[in-house]
Design an enzyme around this catalytic site. Sequence first.
Site, PDB file in Angstrom:
ATOM      1  N   SER A  29       0.839  -1.193   0.000  1.00 24.24           N
ATOM      2  CA  SER A  29       0.000   0.000   0.000  1.00 24.24           C
ATOM      3  C   SER A  29       0.883   1.256   0.000  1.00 24.24           C
ATOM      4  O   SER A  29       1.685   1.443  -0.903  1.00 24.24           O
ATOM      5  CB  SER A  29      -0.952  -0.056   1.199  1.00 24.24           C
ATOM      6  OG  SER A  29      -1.943   0.930   1.129  1.00 24.24           O
TER       7      SER A  29
ATOM      8  N   ASP B  25     -10.110  -4.934  -4.130  1.00 29.39           N
ATOM      9  CA  ASP B  25      -9.538  -3.865  -3.309  1.00 29.39           C
ATOM     10  C   ASP B  25     -10.313  -2.575  -3.534  1.00 29.39           C
ATOM     11  O   ASP B  25     -10.342  -2.037  -4.645  1.00 29.39           O
ATOM     12  CB  ASP B  25      -8.060  -3.670  -3.669  1.00 29.39           C
ATOM     13  CG  ASP B  25      -7.313  -2.808  -2.668  1.00 29.39           C
ATOM     14  OD1 ASP B  25      -7.950  -1.944  -2.027  1.00 29.39           O
ATOM     15  OD2 ASP B  25      -6.096  -2.992  -2.540  1.00 29.39           O
TER      16      ASP B  25
ATOM     17  N   HIS C 241      -8.298  -5.209   0.312  1.00 30.97           N
ATOM     18  CA  HIS C 241      -7.054  -4.500   0.637  1.00 30.97           C
ATOM     19  C   HIS C 241      -6.324  -5.090   1.842  1.00 30.97           C
ATOM     20  O   HIS C 241      -5.101  -5.139   1.861  1.00 30.97           O
ATOM     21  CB  HIS C 241      -7.364  -3.028   0.910  1.00 30.97           C
ATOM     22  CG  HIS C 241      -6.153  -2.156   0.967  1.00 30.97           C
ATOM     23  ND1 HIS C 241      -5.396  -1.845  -0.143  1.00 30.97           N
ATOM     24  CD2 HIS C 241      -5.538  -1.528   2.018  1.00 30.97           C
ATOM     25  CE1 HIS C 241      -4.385  -1.064   0.202  1.00 30.97           C
ATOM     26  NE2 HIS C 241      -4.448  -0.865   1.511  1.00 30.97           N
TER      27      HIS C 241
END
Length: 198
Positions: free
Chosen positions: A77, A146, A175
Amino acid sequence: KAATILVFHGNAGHRGHRIGLMLALHRLGYGVLLPDYRGYGGSSGSPSEDGFYRDAQACRTWISKRTSAPLVYLGNSIGSGVAVELAIHHPPAALILRSGFDSLGAVGQAVYPLFPVRLLIRDRYANIEKIASVQSPILAVHGEADRIIPMPRGKALFDAAPEPKQWLPLSGVGHNDLEMVAGARYFGALARFLDEHL
């Protein structure tokens, strides 16, 4: 195995929340360094893009003095931006981008299309402008479900990356649930990728 994985975690939480990841990588035979950024967990200071880059450099310097094993960067991320920046200046043996993105502005614009997000954010993490300079093999992993960083943002970054590279989309994965939903697929692909490139 002759590799140490330097993990740059995502925005929420701290390294204590990533113990499962660390143990899984360790079970595969890799050394692992999983630091907290400034302002996260027990680390002092305030979070910032430039500060995260300095933290990454400090971690790389620290681990390089303690092992001669090849280093692998794993950025998750927001950590993908940290890993890409470090990879430009200090190329790793391999680079793994999990839930990566082209730029933070593009992510925000995709999630909030009616707001001028690109004009409002301070930290840019413009990975798309840097990825062509990466000289390491790249594995990009992204959950198809996600909603935090939509998969097209990760695919845009992957498409701009140089070869050698590998794209791993994971169906049914969001995610934050990758290890729980697709851990075997993820870690199997990671191990095969590193076996091929180390």
